[in-house]
Design a protein around this motif. Structure first.
Motif, PDB file in Angstrom:
ATOM      1  N   SER A  53      27.057  86.741  40.234  1.00  0.00           N
ATOM      2  CA  SER A  53      28.689  87.337  40.451  1.00  0.00           C
ATOM      3  C   SER A  53      28.774  87.248  41.967  1.00  0.00           C
ATOM      4  O   SER A  53      29.894  86.409  42.340  1.00  0.00           O
ATOM      5  CB  SER A  53      28.919  88.175  40.028  1.00  0.00           C
ATOM      6  OG  SER A  53      30.184  88.377  39.844  1.00  0.00           O
ATOM      7  N   ARG A  56      28.926  83.293  43.975  1.00  0.00           N
ATOM      8  CA  ARG A  56      29.501  82.724  43.694  1.00  0.00           C
ATOM      9  C   ARG A  56      31.110  83.197  43.935  1.00  0.00           C
ATOM     10  O   ARG A  56      31.380  82.827  44.555  1.00  0.00           O
ATOM     11  CB  ARG A  56      30.209  82.826  41.851  1.00  0.00           C
ATOM     12  CG  ARG A  56      29.424  82.017  41.350  1.00  0.00           C
ATOM     13  CD  ARG A  56      29.318  82.115  40.010  1.00  0.00           C
ATOM     14  NE  ARG A  56      28.214  81.398  38.900  1.00  0.00           N
ATOM     15  CZ  ARG A  56      28.491  81.606  37.271  1.00  0.00           C
ATOM     16  NH1 ARG A  56      29.262  82.293  36.925  1.00  0.00           N
ATOM     17  NH2 ARG A  56      27.794  80.871  37.164  1.00  0.00           N
ATOM     18  N   GLU A  57      31.431  84.386  43.903  1.00  0.00           N
ATOM     19  CA  GLU A  57      32.398  85.063  45.085  1.00  0.00           C
ATOM     20  C   GLU A  57      32.549  85.282  46.987  1.00  0.00           C
ATOM     21  O   GLU A  57      33.646  85.500  47.629  1.00  0.00           O
ATOM     22  CB  GLU A  57      32.546  86.753  44.567  1.00  0.00           C
ATOM     23  CG  GLU A  57      33.044  86.526  43.448  1.00  0.00           C
ATOM     24  CD  GLU A  57      32.912  88.124  42.116  1.00  0.00           C
ATOM     25  OE1 GLU A  57      32.816  89.158  43.012  1.00  0.00           O
ATOM     26  OE2 GLU A  57      33.272  88.034  41.138  1.00  0.00           O
ATOM     27  N   ALA A 170      37.146  77.044  39.782  1.00  0.00           N
ATOM     28  CA  ALA A 170      37.265  78.037  40.279  1.00  0.00           C
ATOM     29  C   ALA A 170      38.634  78.396  39.323  1.00  0.00           C
ATOM     30  O   ALA A 170      38.437  79.230  38.753  1.00  0.00           O
ATOM     31  CB  ALA A 170      37.017  78.025  42.076  1.00  0.00           C
ATOM     32  N   CYS A 171      39.722  77.762  40.124  1.00  0.00           N
ATOM     33  CA  CYS A 171      40.915  77.950  39.537  1.00  0.00           C
ATOM     34  C   CYS A 171      41.120  78.024  37.851  1.00  0.00           C
ATOM     35  O   CYS A 171      41.558  79.135  37.068  1.00  0.00           O
ATOM     36  CB  CYS A 171      41.469  76.740  39.936  1.00  0.00           C
ATOM     37  SG  CYS A 171      42.485  77.030  41.518  1.00  0.00           S
ATOM     38  N   GLN A 172      40.116  77.116  37.323  1.00  0.00           N
ATOM     39  CA  GLN A 172      39.874  76.920  35.397  1.00  0.00           C
ATOM     40  C   GLN A 172      39.173  77.859  35.530  1.00  0.00           C
ATOM     41  O   GLN A 172      39.501  79.342  33.784  1.00  0.00           O
ATOM     42  CB  GLN A 172      39.563  76.171  35.723  1.00  0.00           C
ATOM     43  CG  GLN A 172      39.069  76.188  33.599  1.00  0.00           C
ATOM     44  CD  GLN A 172      38.280  74.303  33.431  1.00  0.00           C
ATOM     45  OE1 GLN A 172      37.434  73.948  34.218  1.00  0.00           O
ATOM     46  NE2 GLN A 172      38.560  74.100  32.372  1.00  0.00           N
ATOM     47  N   ARG A 173      38.170  78.436  35.694  1.00  0.00           N
ATOM     48  CA  ARG A 173      37.317  80.440  35.523  1.00  0.00           C
ATOM     49  C   ARG A 173      38.277  81.134  35.917  1.00  0.00           C
ATOM     50  O   ARG A 173      38.456  81.857  34.829  1.00  0.00           O
ATOM     51  CB  ARG A 173      36.158  79.982  36.166  1.00  0.00           C
ATOM     52  CG  ARG A 173      35.388  81.480  36.384  1.00  0.00           C
ATOM     53  CD  ARG A 173      34.495  81.079  36.910  1.00  0.00           C
ATOM     54  NE  ARG A 173      34.209  81.139  37.668  1.00  0.00           N
ATOM     55  CZ  ARG A 173      33.503  80.254  39.313  1.00  0.00           C
ATOM     56  NH1 ARG A 173      33.287  79.708  38.408  1.00  0.00           N
ATOM     57  NH2 ARG A 173      34.340  80.684  40.347  1.00  0.00           N
ATOM     58  N   GLU A 174      39.815  81.592  36.836  1.00  0.00           N
ATOM     59  CA  GLU A 174      40.499  81.991  37.010  1.00  0.00           C
ATOM     60  C   GLU A 174      41.352  82.083  36.616  1.00  0.00           C
ATOM     61  O   GLU A 174      42.473  83.053  36.559  1.00  0.00           O
ATOM     62  CB  GLU A 174      40.658  82.652  38.317  1.00  0.00           C
ATOM     63  CG  GLU A 174      39.274  82.785  38.641  1.00  0.00           C
ATOM     64  CD  GLU A 174      38.887  83.060  40.705  1.00  0.00           C
ATOM     65  OE1 GLU A 174      39.620  82.374  41.311  1.00  0.00           O
ATOM     66  OE2 GLU A 174      37.602  82.216  40.969  1.00  0.00           O
ATOM     67  N   GLY A 175      41.224  81.168  35.815  1.00  0.00           N
ATOM     68  CA  GLY A 175      42.987  81.138  34.488  1.00  0.00           C
ATOM     69  C   GLY A 175      44.573  80.806  36.012  1.00  0.00           C
ATOM     70  O   GLY A 175      45.779  81.542  36.104  1.00  0.00           O
ATOM     71  N   ARG A 176      43.563  80.354  37.440  1.00  0.00           N
ATOM     72  CA  ARG A 176      44.570  80.362  38.871  1.00  0.00           C
ATOM     73  C   ARG A 176      45.691  78.871  38.871  1.00  0.00           C
ATOM     74  O   ARG A 176      44.679  78.024  38.453  1.00  0.00           O
ATOM     75  CB  ARG A 176      44.221  80.708  39.955  1.00  0.00           C
ATOM     76  CG  ARG A 176      43.893  81.963  39.285  1.00  0.00           C
ATOM     77  CD  ARG A 176      43.510  82.413  41.214  1.00  0.00           C
ATOM     78  NE  ARG A 176      42.215  81.929  41.970  1.00  0.00           N
ATOM     79  CZ  ARG A 176      42.362  81.557  43.211  1.00  0.00           C
ATOM     80  NH1 ARG A 176      42.856  82.077  43.952  1.00  0.00           N
ATOM     81  NH2 ARG A 176      41.082  80.675  43.591  1.00  0.00           N
ATOM     82  N   GLY A 236      45.015  78.065  43.780  1.00  0.00           N
ATOM     83  CA  GLY A 236      45.853  79.628  43.336  1.00  0.00           C
ATOM     84  C   GLY A 236      47.524  79.502  43.927  1.00  0.00           C
ATOM     85  O   GLY A 236      47.632  80.490  44.185  1.00  0.00           O
TER      86      GLY A 236
END
Length: 321
Positions: A53, A56-57, A170-176, A236
């Motif tokens: 984690s 990735r961040e 990344a946007c798919q994973r975070e819903g952004r 985002g």
């Protein structure tokens, strides 16, 4: 070049170099922290899941990874990091009390760059980490050169393709939301015909510089898509934010006041822009989003150029300016 010379010549884009120390024993983390304190930024994880984690961040520059941990072992953590495009280039040094040749062979096979044996020797640990950090900085530098357009000095198509895939995931994973802005210079063929290709190259360089004023966050990307086309990736960013960004870029190019006598869109060089915004999902793709931006660019040209058209796939609306 040694590590200090590389850091001075090519400053790290996000501040001090980052070392991630992964060990389920806090006393071992503390010992390594004392080695690097004051020299580097030290990130710490006490499990394999936490380490993945953080990678990735935070994108550490190097990882010191314990082999034997509950849950995910160091070997499994390394395998997962090397399988992901976003983390596979981070050097991994295993820190282990095991020194059998078979253990080392397995570590190198799954992607480690070095081994450090417990109990650690601070001088040896620091020397090896500095060596691998210098190698990584050199590799990053060479990779960045391969990702830059030779004429305009912005990102090239290869960098765009790579970044779009990463941003989409990344946007798919975070819903952004993810927005793309595709643009090109209006009547650029006519510009080259009248002023010559050398002037055309100078024009492209000036426009690329102006477009950069519309991007204010380090994770936004401007790339040359091909010929007189450019593209921006805005992770985002919702449709309104993307429209504002596009308008800043359009005005910045207009402010250059580069004469273009053969343009039907005005006396100066101008740009047309197509914007598409979507929250990535399993039933969509980055290629489809790019195709939508291309359709909006076509609409902007059809409506007279020197303007932007957009579609918000999340809200189901489209419009032109």
């Amino acid at each position: 070049m040694n590590l200090e010379q590389l850091q001075e010549a090519f400053p790290h884009p996000v501040g001090p170099l980052r070392i991630l120390v992964v060990d389920d024993q806090p006393v071992n983390i503390r010992a390594l922290y004392e080695v690097f304190r004051g020299r580097f930024e030290v990130l710490m994880a006490t499990s394999g899941e936490q380490a993945i984690s953080l990678c990735r961040e935070q994108r550490p520059d190097i990882i010191l990874l314990d082999v034997v941990m509950p849950g995910l072992s160091g070997h499994e953590v390394c395998r997962r990091l090397k399988a992901s495009p976003g983390t596979r280039d981070i050097p991994v040094i295993f820190v282990t009390s095991q020194n059998e040749e078979a253990e080392e062979a397995l570590g190198f096979e799954i992607g480690a760059v070095d081994f450090i044996t417990k109990p650690i020797n601070p001088v040896i640990v620091l020397a090896r980490v500095r060596t691998h950090l210098a190698l990584k900085l050199q590799s990053d530098l060479l990779r960045s050169f391969a990702m830059i357009d030779g004429l305009t000095k912005v990102a090239n198509r290869r960098k765009f393709d790579e970044t779009l895939a990463l941003s989409w995931r990344a946007c798919q994973r975070e819903g952004r939301p993810l927005s793309l802005v595709l643009l090109d210079l209006d009547y650029f063929k006519q510009y080259n015909d009248r002023y010559g290709h050398q002037k055309g190259d100078h024009c492209l360089m000036a426009v690329a510089g102006a477009l950069g004023h519309g991007l204010r966050r380090p994770h936004d990307l401007l790339a040359r898509y091909g010929g007189e086309e450019f593209v921006c990736i805005l992770p985002g960013t919702d449709s309104q934010g993307a429209i504002q960004c596009a308008e800043v870029m359009r005005e910045a190019v207009k402010a250059l006041q580069i004469e273009h006598q053969d343009s039907a869109a005005g006396p100066f060089v101008s740009i047309s822009l197509g914007i598409a915004t979507q929250i990535p999902g399993a039933d969509t793709s980055p290629e489809a989003l790019l195709a939508q931006a291309d359709r909006q660019l076509y609409q902007a040209k059809r409506k007279g150029r020197n303007r932007a058209c957009f579609i918000d796939l999340a809200a189901g609306r489209d419009a032109g300016k």
